[in-house]
Motif scaffolding. Structure first.
Motif, PDB file in Angstrom:
ATOM      1  N   ARG A  26       7.630 -80.950   4.523  1.00  0.00           N
ATOM      2  CA  ARG A  26       6.221 -80.417   4.640  1.00  0.00           C
ATOM      3  C   ARG A  26       5.218 -80.846   3.688  1.00  0.00           C
ATOM      4  O   ARG A  26       5.591 -80.837   2.562  1.00  0.00           O
ATOM      5  CB  ARG A  26       6.349 -78.936   5.168  1.00  0.00           C
ATOM      6  N   GLY A  27       4.005 -81.149   4.248  1.00  0.00           N
ATOM      7  CA  GLY A  27       2.906 -81.297   3.175  1.00  0.00           C
ATOM      8  C   GLY A  27       2.992 -82.454   2.496  1.00  0.00           C
ATOM      9  O   GLY A  27       3.746 -83.352   2.365  1.00  0.00           O
ATOM     10  N   ASP A 230       2.564 -75.334  -2.503  1.00  0.00           N
ATOM     11  CA  ASP A 230       2.726 -73.914  -2.273  1.00  0.00           C
ATOM     12  C   ASP A 230       3.432 -72.708  -3.384  1.00  0.00           C
ATOM     13  O   ASP A 230       3.426 -71.817  -3.173  1.00  0.00           O
ATOM     14  CB  ASP A 230       3.537 -73.381  -1.077  1.00  0.00           C
ATOM     15  N   ARG A 318      13.626 -78.336   2.878  1.00  0.00           N
ATOM     16  CA  ARG A 318      13.526 -77.313   4.126  1.00  0.00           C
ATOM     17  C   ARG A 318      14.853 -76.207   4.049  1.00  0.00           C
ATOM     18  O   ARG A 318      14.748 -75.316   4.625  1.00  0.00           O
ATOM     19  CB  ARG A 318      13.574 -77.856   5.521  1.00  0.00           C
ATOM     20  N   GLN A 348      14.148 -74.117   7.316  1.00  0.00           N
ATOM     21  CA  GLN A 348      12.725 -74.034   7.803  1.00  0.00           C
ATOM     22  C   GLN A 348      12.465 -75.192   9.007  1.00  0.00           C
ATOM     23  O   GLN A 348      12.125 -76.174   8.736  1.00  0.00           O
ATOM     24  CB  GLN A 348      11.838 -74.093   6.802  1.00  0.00           C
ATOM     25  N   THR A 350      10.141 -75.274  11.220  1.00  0.00           N
ATOM     26  CA  THR A 350       8.590 -75.707  11.441  1.00  0.00           C
ATOM     27  C   THR A 350       8.189 -74.818  10.203  1.00  0.00           C
ATOM     28  O   THR A 350       8.693 -74.086   9.689  1.00  0.00           O
ATOM     29  CB  THR A 350       8.202 -75.404  12.646  1.00  0.00           C
ATOM     30  N   ASP A 351       6.735 -75.017  10.073  1.00  0.00           N
ATOM     31  CA  ASP A 351       6.073 -74.058   9.125  1.00  0.00           C
ATOM     32  C   ASP A 351       6.286 -72.493   9.513  1.00  0.00           C
ATOM     33  O   ASP A 351       6.237 -71.828   8.577  1.00  0.00           O
ATOM     34  CB  ASP A 351       4.675 -74.518   8.999  1.00  0.00           C
TER      35      ASP A 351
END
Length: 377
Positions: A26-27, A230, A318, A348, A350-351
């Motif tokens: 992610r990100g 984050d 994740r 994780q 998804t977000d």
């Protein structure tokens, strides 16, 4: 299920490690690089010699043989395609198939498939010292049976979780072939899902060969561009779980165990989240236990429990390795110690959505395996 400290470090963990490579991170700061070639492969074959650790007097009658085993494995060197590869100094990720003959008709044989992470602590052009942690699933054909195999109080179910911890030394015999020597521990247990279940601990030595597709590996430097966006942010995890447990050998029924959790967290660096939270538990086996032991007309205490916890998440993209320490603040029926521990894996998806598999324990004895789903806000 008493268990040694090695198995507390990691539960059914790293079974989701393959997903880390198959799903983009992610990100913007965690996107995989499409230009990097795949890391080199290592193929290994090892013989193992072991003994059964008599960690409780109840299993001494089985700790008399010297099991022997054989392992085939395939591992790949991480290459920097995900930022966490660099954070952990480019470990290897592997898959192993393990066979054991216990030379005891009560235990028979076992077959296991495990995934693992292999971290180098010292590496030169011809030698390396690695520490390996992994987990997976083991199959025992000769599980406990009251009529046909009642002496097997170590393994009560055909399917069991397995945990590995190992120190390895690999020295080059040629450009591509290495001699592997190691010492380690293999642990098998079903987490008290079925009883009796003392689990089996196998301290082991191993000797074998590794074939290296490319022995030398050039690590890439860690850059600030790989820093997660984050770090320093707070979050809330809301989750619920269910599990199943057996009371004892006489009652073969499986009882439902539920929990709900509200946990606040903060990401403090690349590798870690810190946690604090509240949760509640409802163990249906305790209701059955009370009904069997209470006198007629006696008012039964509430079996529901509430706790507060502190915890930590060790992050691999994740995937997170989770540890919790909790204290019961609402506990009318004193069926266990005032505190509990939890170790497990969270992924994780998804977000928003995550899943987890945890082992909840009371003072070194397994209570229940929890299958969890939740949201991160």
């Amino acid at each position: 299920m008493p268990y040694v400290s090695a198995s507390r470090l990691l539960i059914t963990g790293f079974t989701l490690l393959g997903l880390v490579f198959g799903i983009p991170q992610r990100g913007q700061a965690q996107q995989a690089s499409p230009t990097l070639p795949a890391g080199p492969l290592i193929i290994g074959a090892y013989a193992q010699g072991s003994f059964i650790l008599a960690h409780t007097p109840a299993v001494k009658h089985l700790a008399v043989s010297h099991p022997t085993g054989f392992e085939l494995n395939l591992q790949r060197q991480t290459n920097g395609s995900a930022p966490w590869h660099a954070w952990y100094r480019y470990p290897k990720i592997g898959l192993a198939l393990v066979y054991y003959d216990y030379h005891n008709p009560t235990l028979g044989q076992s077959y296991a498939a495990t995934v693992y992470i292999n971290k180098s602590f010292w590496r030169t052009a011809r030698q390396e010292v690695n520490f390996r942690l992994g987990t997976g699933v083991g199959y025992f054909p000769n599980a406990f049976n009251q009529e046909t195999n009642h002496k097997n109080n170590i393994i009560s179910s055909h399917l069991n979780a397995t945990i590995q911890m190992r120190l390895e030394y690999d020295v080059a015999l040629s450009e591509r072939v290495g001699l592997l020597m190691g010492v380690g521990l293999n642990h098998y247990s079903n987490g008290a899902t079925t009883k009796p279940n003392f689990g089996i601990n196998l301290p082991s030595v191993m000797l074998g060969l590794n074939y290296h597709q490319q022995r030398a590996f050039q690590a890439l430097p860690i850059t600030d561009a790989d820093k997660p966006t984050d770090i320093g942010r707070n979050f809330i995890n809301l989750s619920t779980s269910l599990g199943f447990k057996q009371r004892d050998e006489a009652d073969r029924r499986k009882y439902l165990v539920n929990s709900v959790s509200v946990i606040g967290g903060r990401r403090i660096n690349r590798k870690s989240n810190l946690l604090v939270g509240l949760e509640g538990f409802y163990d249906h086996s305790l209701s059955a236990e009370l009904r069997d032991t209470a006198s007629a007309g006696e008012k039964l205490p509430d079996v529901k429990k509430g706790g507060v916890l502190v915890g930590h998440e060790l992050l691999f993209g994740r995937l997170a390795f989770v540890t919790h320490l909790g204290i019961y603040v609402y506990n009318p029926y004193k069926s266990n110690k005032f505190y509990y521990e939890r170790i497990g894996l969270k992924y994780q998806f998804t977000d928003l959505l995550f899943g987890a598999v945890d082992l909840k324990v009371h003072r070194g004895s397994a209570d229940v395996i929890e299958w969890k789903v939740g949201v991160k806000l």
